[in-house]
Write a protein that holds these residues in place. Structure first.
Motif, PDB file in Angstrom:
ATOM      1  N   LEU A  41       7.653  13.992  10.244  1.00 49.21           N
ATOM      2  CA  LEU A  41       8.239  15.138  10.940  1.00 49.21           C
ATOM      3  C   LEU A  41       9.601  15.495  10.363  1.00 49.21           C
ATOM      4  CD1 LEU A  41       7.389  14.366  14.689  1.00 49.21           C
ATOM      5  CD2 LEU A  41       6.272  16.022  13.187  1.00 49.21           C
ATOM      6  N   LEU A  42      10.222  14.513   9.712  1.00 45.52           N
ATOM      7  CA  LEU A  42      11.481  14.785   9.024  1.00 45.52           C
ATOM      8  C   LEU A  42      11.178  15.512   7.719  1.00 45.52           C
ATOM      9  CD1 LEU A  42      13.122  11.268   9.488  1.00 45.52           C
ATOM     10  CD2 LEU A  42      13.613  13.329  10.821  1.00 45.52           C
ATOM     11  N   GLU A  43      12.111  16.302   7.262  1.00 46.11           N
ATOM     12  CA  GLU A  43      11.892  17.113   6.069  1.00 46.11           C
ATOM     13  C   GLU A  43      12.027  16.285   4.801  1.00 46.11           C
ATOM     14  OE1 GLU A  43      14.942  20.077   4.629  1.00 46.11           O
ATOM     15  OE2 GLU A  43      13.528  21.424   5.601  1.00 46.11           O
ATOM     16  N   ASN A  44      11.063  16.461   3.862  1.00 48.03           N
ATOM     17  CA  ASN A  44      11.145  15.837   2.532  1.00 48.03           C
ATOM     18  C   ASN A  44      11.219  14.318   2.581  1.00 48.03           C
ATOM     19  OD1 ASN A  44      11.053  18.302   1.176  1.00 48.03           O
ATOM     20  ND2 ASN A  44      13.260  18.563   1.258  1.00 48.03           N
ATOM     21  N   VAL A  45      10.356  13.711   3.389  1.00 48.72           N
ATOM     22  CA  VAL A  45      10.283  12.248   3.463  1.00 48.72           C
ATOM     23  C   VAL A  45       8.917  11.790   2.963  1.00 48.72           C
ATOM     24  CG1 VAL A  45      10.271  10.237   4.978  1.00 48.72           C
ATOM     25  CG2 VAL A  45      11.897  12.076   5.385  1.00 48.72           C
ATOM     26  N   THR A  46       8.930  10.896   1.978  1.00 46.36           N
ATOM     27  CA  THR A  46       7.700  10.276   1.491  1.00 46.36           C
ATOM     28  C   THR A  46       7.649   8.837   2.003  1.00 46.36           C
ATOM     29  OG1 THR A  46       7.689  11.622  -0.526  1.00 46.36           O
ATOM     30  CG2 THR A  46       6.393   9.579  -0.553  1.00 46.36           C
ATOM     31  N   VAL A  47       6.542   8.477   2.638  1.00 48.60           N
ATOM     32  CA  VAL A  47       6.385   7.133   3.205  1.00 48.60           C
ATOM     33  C   VAL A  47       5.499   6.305   2.284  1.00 48.60           C
ATOM     34  CG1 VAL A  47       5.620   5.792   5.195  1.00 48.60           C
ATOM     35  CG2 VAL A  47       6.608   8.071   5.539  1.00 48.60           C
ATOM     36  N   VAL A  48       5.996   5.141   1.871  1.00 50.12           N
ATOM     37  CA  VAL A  48       5.239   4.203   1.046  1.00 50.12           C
ATOM     38  C   VAL A  48       4.997   2.956   1.883  1.00 50.12           C
ATOM     39  CG1 VAL A  48       5.193   2.872  -1.090  1.00 50.12           C
ATOM     40  CG2 VAL A  48       6.314   5.121  -1.038  1.00 50.12           C
ATOM     41  N   GLU A  49       3.734   2.506   1.971  1.00 49.35           N
ATOM     42  CA  GLU A  49       3.387   1.449   2.914  1.00 49.35           C
ATOM     43  C   GLU A  49       2.929   0.172   2.223  1.00 49.35           C
ATOM     44  OE1 GLU A  49       0.579   2.925   5.792  1.00 49.35           O
ATOM     45  OE2 GLU A  49       1.517   4.911   5.818  1.00 49.35           O
ATOM     46  N   ALA A  50       3.221  -0.964   2.879  1.00 48.32           N
ATOM     47  CA  ALA A  50       2.723  -2.274   2.450  1.00 48.32           C
ATOM     48  C   ALA A  50       2.396  -3.076   3.697  1.00 48.32           C
ATOM     49  CB  ALA A  50       3.763  -2.989   1.601  1.00 48.32           C
ATOM     50  N   GLU A  51       1.410  -3.992   3.568  1.00 48.68           N
ATOM     51  CA  GLU A  51       0.993  -4.808   4.716  1.00 48.68           C
ATOM     52  C   GLU A  51       1.430  -6.252   4.611  1.00 48.68           C
ATOM     53  OE1 GLU A  51      -3.087  -4.380   6.037  1.00 48.68           O
ATOM     54  OE2 GLU A  51      -3.321  -2.598   4.782  1.00 48.68           O
ATOM     55  N   THR A  52       1.782  -6.688   3.403  1.00 48.57           N
ATOM     56  CA  THR A  52       2.103  -8.099   3.188  1.00 48.57           C
ATOM     57  C   THR A  52       3.369  -8.240   2.350  1.00 48.57           C
ATOM     58  OG1 THR A  52       0.844  -8.250   1.120  1.00 48.57           O
ATOM     59  CG2 THR A  52      -0.374  -8.640   3.183  1.00 48.57           C
ATOM     60  N   LEU A  53       3.883  -9.471   2.316  1.00 47.85           N
ATOM     61  CA  LEU A  53       5.034  -9.772   1.475  1.00 47.85           C
ATOM     62  C   LEU A  53       4.682  -9.582   0.011  1.00 47.85           C
ATOM     63  CD1 LEU A  53       7.980 -10.912   1.498  1.00 47.85           C
ATOM     64  CD2 LEU A  53       6.956 -13.180   1.161  1.00 47.85           C
ATOM     65  N   ALA A  54       3.487  -9.989  -0.379  1.00 44.94           N
ATOM     66  CA  ALA A  54       3.060  -9.861  -1.776  1.00 44.94           C
ATOM     67  C   ALA A  54       2.982  -8.394  -2.198  1.00 44.94           C
ATOM     68  CB  ALA A  54       1.704 -10.539  -1.966  1.00 44.94           C
ATOM     69  N   GLU A  55       2.414  -7.552  -1.339  1.00 45.93           N
ATOM     70  CA  GLU A  55       2.342  -6.122  -1.651  1.00 45.93           C
ATOM     71  C   GLU A  55       3.739  -5.519  -1.763  1.00 45.93           C
ATOM     72  OE1 GLU A  55      -0.015  -3.984   1.146  1.00 45.93           O
ATOM     73  OE2 GLU A  55      -1.826  -5.131   0.758  1.00 45.93           O
ATOM     74  N   THR A  56       4.631  -5.954  -0.912  1.00 48.47           N
ATOM     75  CA  THR A  56       6.014  -5.452  -0.946  1.00 48.47           C
ATOM     76  C   THR A  56       6.676  -5.817  -2.262  1.00 48.47           C
ATOM     77  OG1 THR A  56       6.148  -5.770   1.449  1.00 48.47           O
ATOM     78  CG2 THR A  56       8.219  -5.464   0.266  1.00 48.47           C
ATOM     79  N   ARG A  57       6.491  -7.074  -2.700  1.00 41.40           N
ATOM     80  CA  ARG A  57       7.078  -7.515  -3.965  1.00 41.40           C
ATOM     81  C   ARG A  57       6.517  -6.688  -5.127  1.00 41.40           C
ATOM     82  NH1 ARG A  57       5.919 -12.311  -3.455  1.00 41.40           N
ATOM     83  NH2 ARG A  57       7.928 -13.157  -2.757  1.00 41.40           N
ATOM     84  N   GLU A  58       5.221  -6.424  -5.089  1.00 38.50           N
ATOM     85  CA  GLU A  58       4.575  -5.638  -6.139  1.00 38.50           C
ATOM     86  C   GLU A  58       5.144  -4.213  -6.178  1.00 38.50           C
ATOM     87  OE1 GLU A  58       1.791  -5.077  -9.292  1.00 38.50           O
ATOM     88  OE2 GLU A  58       2.506  -6.888  -8.265  1.00 38.50           O
ATOM     89  N   LEU A  59       5.301  -3.600  -5.019  1.00 44.37           N
ATOM     90  CA  LEU A  59       5.831  -2.236  -4.946  1.00 44.37           C
ATOM     91  C   LEU A  59       7.267  -2.171  -5.479  1.00 44.37           C
ATOM     92  CD1 LEU A  59       4.624  -0.851  -1.477  1.00 44.37           C
ATOM     93  CD2 LEU A  59       4.232   0.190  -3.717  1.00 44.37           C
ATOM     94  N   LEU A  60       8.094  -3.101  -5.025  1.00 45.26           N
ATOM     95  CA  LEU A  60       9.494  -3.081  -5.429  1.00 45.26           C
ATOM     96  C   LEU A  60       9.659  -3.363  -6.918  1.00 45.26           C
ATOM     97  CD1 LEU A  60      10.983  -4.996  -2.373  1.00 45.26           C
ATOM     98  CD2 LEU A  60      11.401  -2.607  -2.939  1.00 45.26           C
TER      99      LEU A  60
END
Length: 444
Positions: free
Chosen positions: A46-65
């Motif tokens: 609902l906020l303008e120009n916000v992209t949401v990137v999602e992860a479910e686990t610590l491992a996925e978070t490490r991979e994304l970062l």
């Protein structure tokens, strides 16, 4: 499950709009609950120009970062994940210097302290949709905070650094001074400052004197002041608030209390500024309205006359605007006016012009020129940029042009100057539209 478009929030809508468009941001959401992720995504979008990137686990978070080159504005982190059950995800995200908001179902005293020790932005509880909305609201506030300036005044360099780091977490612009005299000089240079945090005991000028000096130029609702001192002088709080401070905070504060008081005072100033802006702006284009135009232009005209500086005032009128409204609809007409306003706003940002919606499809541009500037070339460049606007409806490009009349004759009242530009604008219309006419040229 419904689409995120079903989410509706007046609270977030107030953060989504504004008179200046927000730069795009990316928010990392680490949460193993699909329901919570869905709610967060819905409210954040609902906020303008916000992209949401999602992860479910610590491992996925490490991979994304590790493999995502684009920076994240902030992260929203669940403490309990399938492969982590403490502050591991906070430590990981902070390794990549991403400010974090902790989201948790429960928070015992030990975990709370561990979270606060890691200098997170805040921790919030998963207690339903309203709480999730509050998380999104905090993200919106953080983005707005980048436009708010806070001045920290303290003779202790260590304490200035401590306060600055806390404020940086909330994304404020930060200025620092070691005494009251330095603070006053900075305020003269940065009059947009929203909040001053000041100690009482300082060399050259103490906090009480500083507050009294500030209040000569700034009202409480225009610039908030929070005083900081230790508990050994309990009478100071009353004295400093009577002198003009908005709030008082003991130097041995809890971080949560610090942020609550900062946010409360910043929100008050922001709210007053927004109300003032609403009164001064045209609702459609967000340019200054006619009333505000006369207020500011009178001051600029007076200053130009005192300095014997050249000015140019132009009246711009959208060509065949009734035809656009009648053929394509008023929604398209509104879009056309917004696009013209965007061109004028970009020009004013680079040239320090005063631009306003004068009424209907008419705009005024008041420019204080330098000696080597040619107004004819300047307004011709504006005309070309408006002519190049890409306005399409159902695949059909709609031509969009303006007729511009301007004057460099600063004699008489502002209304008389505008009238001269108006005459030149009608001359441009009569000559075939989509052109620039100088009043003195057509009147001679």
């Amino acid at each position: 499950m419904s689409s995120p478009s079903v989410f509706c929030s007046e609270k977030l809508a107030r953060l989504a709009g504004g008179f200046d468009s927000h730069a795009p941001i990316r928010v990392l959401v680490v949460e193993d609950s699909k329901t919570v992720r869905y709610q967060l995504r819905g409210y954040l979008q609902l906020l303008e120009n916000v992209t949401v990137v999602e992860a479910e686990t610590l491992a996925e978070t490490r991979e994304l970062l590790t493999h995502t080159p684009e920076p994240f504005f902030c992260a929203i982190l669940d403490l309990t994940l399938p492969d982590a059950s403490g502050s591991e995800v906070v430590d990981l995200v902070q390794t990549f210097k991403v400010p974090s908001i902790v989201l948790t179902a429960t928070l015992d005293p030990m975990i709370r302290q561990a979270v606060l020790d890691r200098r997170v932005i805040d921790y919030m509880f998963k207690t339903g949709a309203a709480a999730i909305e509050d998380v999104a609201y905090l993200v919106g506030r953080l983005r707005q905070n980048r436009e708010m300036t806070v001045l920290v005044v303290d003779d202790s360099a260590t304490f200035r650094i401590h306060l600055s780091r806390l404020l940086e977490q909330y994304r404020f612009r930060i200025l620092t001074a070691s005494n009251g005299l330095e603070a006053l000089a900075l305020l003269q240079e940065h009059q947009e400052t929203a909040l001053v945090l000041t100690d009482y005991y300082m060399p050259k000028m103490d906090g009480l004197t500083l507050i009294r000096q500030i209040r000569r130029d700034f009202r409480r609702e225009d610039l908030a002041i929070i005083t900081l001192s230790d508990a050994t002088h309990p009478d100071l709080s009353a004295a400093m608030i009577k002198a003009g401070a908005n709030d008082y905070l003991n130097k041995h504060f809890q971080v949560e209390e610090f942020y609550c008081r900062i946010v409360q005072n910043i929100n008050m100033v922001r709210f007053v500024r927004q109300l003032r802006d609403l009164a001064n702006r045209d609702y459609l284009t967000h340019l200054y309205n006619r009333r505000r135009l006369f207020e500011i232009a009178e001051l600029r005209l007076s200053s130009a006359r005192k300095q014997h500086g050249p000015i140019a005032l132009a009246l711009l009128d959208a060509d065949h605007f009734k035809r656009i409204n009648d053929h394509y609809g008023h929604a398209t007409g509104d879009l056309a006016l917004k696009k013209i306003a965007d061109v004028l706003r970009r020009g004013s940002d680079s040239h320090d012009d005063l631009v306003a919606r004068y009424g209907g499809e008419e705009f005024v541009c008041f420019s204080t020129l330098t000696a080597d500037e040619t107004p004819a070339c300047y307004f011709e460049a504006l005309r070309r940029r408006i002519e190049a606007i890409d306005l399409e409806v159902n695949g059909e490009r709609i031509p969009l042009t303006v007729s511009i009349g301007y004057t460099t004759d600063s004699r008489g009242t502002l209304s008389e100057i505008i009238n001269r530009a108006d005459q030149a604008m009608y001359q441009a219309k009569a000559a075939g539209r989509n052109r620039v006419v100088h009043f003195e040229t057509q009147a001679s």
